[in-house]
Design an enzyme around this catalytic site. Structure first.
Site, mmCIF file in Angstrom:
data_model
loop_
_atom_site.group_PDB
_atom_site.id
_atom_site.type_symbol
_atom_site.label_atom_id
_atom_site.label_comp_id
_atom_site.label_asym_id
_atom_site.label_seq_id
_atom_site.Cartn_x
_atom_site.Cartn_y
_atom_site.Cartn_z
ATOM 1 C CE LYS A 206 -3.670 2.337 2.516
ATOM 2 N NZ LYS A 206 -4.595 2.290 3.670
ATOM 3 C CE LYS A 259 -6.055 1.933 -0.663
ATOM 4 N NZ LYS A 259 -6.433 2.035 0.704
#
Ligand code: PBG
Length: 335
Positions: A206, A259
């Protein structure tokens, strides 16, 4: 031979597209985009018949639990197998107590969704930022010289949140906080409470990203001071993503996520190739809002560009795509 050119003594063939019909093109397509790979994110808050538009994300709403059921059942009928829930608590504090409350917004919504739509895959995002008054994903200590995120003490709270989600009936626990060691902490807490069969999808790679901007309005989770760069990843790194993913797999993650999606498709591909694990990509709020804004002005074709960008995520290796466009895509793909 129209497509043969001769270079020296060797015939060279110009690469060309398949001589094909639409049926052949469909049979030989390498990548398929289908509703069955999509997950719809939902923002929930307390109330009834409550539907509050998120201004920065046209078409996205904060929903009361009953409205979340309505939205999820429409999605489910359209072929979308799952939803991921983000909660907006009534009150925030410095311990994120709303995140693990037995009757917290997520716990109530999960119970309702599972009783109304038993077949629906209900995924719960595990993080503290929406529940902390300061908006950070972990516990914060204000020292005399500096303010820090307390990694290890945060793990206990995250594990407690995950267990409370599993008790409510969550089908898949998705930690997004990026504290080190959280997958292990959550795995062992779940196992300890008899939830050995509840899987974990970790937001493994992330990145600290400006693409999360609109989400922070939707989830009311913007950090009140500082930023998330001490626990989220630097956009220029790829080896670090491999280490993060390897670590989460070693700690017990069943599915790993990258992400954001579109600006990080090289990471999706590298993760898929290296680990051959079920891989998810999160098409985040900023990706959604950019397409919305440009298509509202008539600058891009919303349908074509949404299909193309999600197809690219699948091509890069994403098995699962979390996307605010899930319902629109399901509709378009059916036509
Ligand atoms: C953190 C979390 C965020 C998103 C999902 N989980 C925001 C953040 O890290 O600040 C972003 C999703 C999106 O932008 O759509 N709980």
């Amino acid at each position: 031979m129209q497509h043969e050119i001769v270079v020296g003594n060797f015939p060279a063939y110009r690469p060309r597209r398949l001589r094909s019909t639409p049926a052949l093109r469909a049979m030989t397509a390498e990548t398929e985009l289908s509703a069955r790979n999509l997950v719809l994110p939902l923002f929930v808050r307390s109330g009834t018949k409550f539907r509050h538009p998120v201004v920065s994300m046209p078409g996205v709403f904060q929903l009361s639990p009953d409205e979340a059921v309505r939205e999820a059942s429409l999605a489910f009928k359209e072929g979308i197998p799952g939803v991921i829930l983000f909660g907006i608590p009534d009150k925030k504090d410095e311990k994120a107590s709303g995140a693990y409350a037995r009757n917290g917004i997520i716990q109530r919504t999960v119970r309702l969704l599972k009783s109304e739509i038993p077949q629906l895959l209900v995924i719960t995002d595990v993080c503290l930022c929406e529940y902390m008054s300061h908006g950070h994903c972990g516990l914060v200590e204000h020292g005399s010289t500096k303010t820090r995120i307390l990694n290890d003490p945060s793990l206990k709270i995250l594990a407690r949140v995950a267990v409370s989600h599993a008790e409510a009936g969550s089908d898949l626990i998705a930690p997004s906080d990026m504290m080190d060691g959280r997958v292990r902490a959550i795995r062992s807490a779940l196992d300890g409470k008899g939830f050995e069969d509840v899987p974990i999808m970790s937001y493994a790679a992330k990145y600290a990203s400006a693409f999360y901007g609109p989400f922070r309005e939707a989830a009311q989770s913007a950090p009140q001071f500082g930023d998330r760069r001490t626990y989220q990843m630097y956009a220029g790194n790829t080896d670090e993503a491999m280490r993060e993913v390897a670590q989460d797999i070693a700690e017990g993650a069943d599915i790993v996520m990258v992400k954001p999606a579109l600006a990080y498709l090289d990471i999706v591909r590298r993760v898929k190739d290296q680990f051959q694990y079920p891989t998810a990509a999160y098409a985040v709020s900023g990706e959604y809002s950019m397409i919305k804004a440009a298509s509202e002005r008539g600058w891009v074709d919303e349908r074509a560009i949404t299909i193309e960008s999600h197809l690219a995520m699948r091509r890069a290796g994403a098995d699962i795509i979390l996307t605010y466009s899930a319902r629109a895509l399901a509709g378009w793909l059916k036509e």
